[in-house]
Write an enzyme that holds these catalytic residues in place. Structure first.
Site, PDB file in Angstrom:
ATOM      1  CB  CYS A  10       5.737   3.590  -1.188  1.00  0.00           C
ATOM      2  SG  CYS A  10       6.009   1.864  -1.674  1.00  0.00           S
ATOM      3  CG  ASP A 138       6.266   4.815 -10.816  1.00  0.00           C
ATOM      4  OD1 ASP A 138       6.650   5.994 -10.885  1.00  0.00           O
ATOM      5  OD2 ASP A 138       6.741   3.989 -10.013  1.00  0.00           O
TER       6      ASP A 138
END
Length: 219
Positions: A10, A138
């Site tokens: 990412c 996360d």
């Protein structure tokens, strides 16, 4: 292509980094459409970078509290895009911004770093966002995104009906331990890395990218 545990790289901003991630065997490539991020790219730039992807490598567009019309417009320029919602979006916000089923989406869950914080209700969160393709885990830090911080994987409860994506502070050195800890807890597991394979913010270290994908493949 890729490994038994799918890998997303990412925060890409440069064509050479996209090519390197694909060459290393990444299954998905993420583009950050959140202007405050140092890894931000415009929707037009995301479309240009995504156009480099071969078949079977998925482009992922990351948003934080963006209006539905902006998400829909950005996604229209990236055929086959998977959406990732990283802010305070409700289930209906995600469904509407995804064109009510036109684009599949991931929903980020912010896992507390403080071991004394109340346990995160992963099962309840997964049920609440039952239209999500997967729940991305996360670390909960100030602002949005995990800040490259890992959370304590041992504090997560089992969520056997959930597809999970492990993110937050992953590196080539710790990703195998993360997979070993979480894979037994869920239906399927994928991994997502950004800062852990960077030379600087938004610039990937191609050697680290290859090492990360290989570490996952070796699990």
């Amino acid at each position: 292509m890729g490994s038994a545990t799918p890998v997303k790289i990412c925060g890409l901003t440069r064509p050479e980094d996209v090519d390197a991630a694909v060459g290393a065997g990444a299954d998905a490539i993420g583009f950050v459409l959140y202007p405050p991020s140092p890894r931000y790219v415009t929707p037009q730039r995301a479309a240009e970078l995504a156009a480099r992807l071969p078949a079977f490598v998925t482009p992922v567009l990351l948003f934080v509290n963006s209006p539905a019309d902006e998400v829909i417009a950005a996604a229209s320029g990236v055929p086959g895009a998977l959406l990732q919602f990283h802010g305070d979006e409700t289930p209906e916000d995600c469904w509407a911004a995804g064109g009510r089923g036109e684009h599949a989406f991931l929903r980020a869950a912010r896992i507390p770093l403080d071991p004394d914080a109340p346990p995160f209700d992963l099962v309840g969160f997964s049920k609440r966002f039952d239209r999500a393709r997967a729940i991305l885990l996360d670390a909960h830090v100030p602002g949005y995104g995990g800040g490259g911080r890992p959370f304590d994987w041992s504090l997560l409860p089992a969520a056997p009906d959930a597809h999970l994506v492990l993110s937050g502070g992953l590196t080539p050195d710790n990703v195998a331990a993360g997979i070993a800890a979480l894979r037994p807890l869920c239906r399927t597991l994928s991994v997502d890395v950004s800062s852990g394979v960077e030379a600087s913010k938004g610039v990937k270290d191609h050697g680290k990218v290859r090492a990360f994908v290989q570490a996952v493949a070796d699990c």
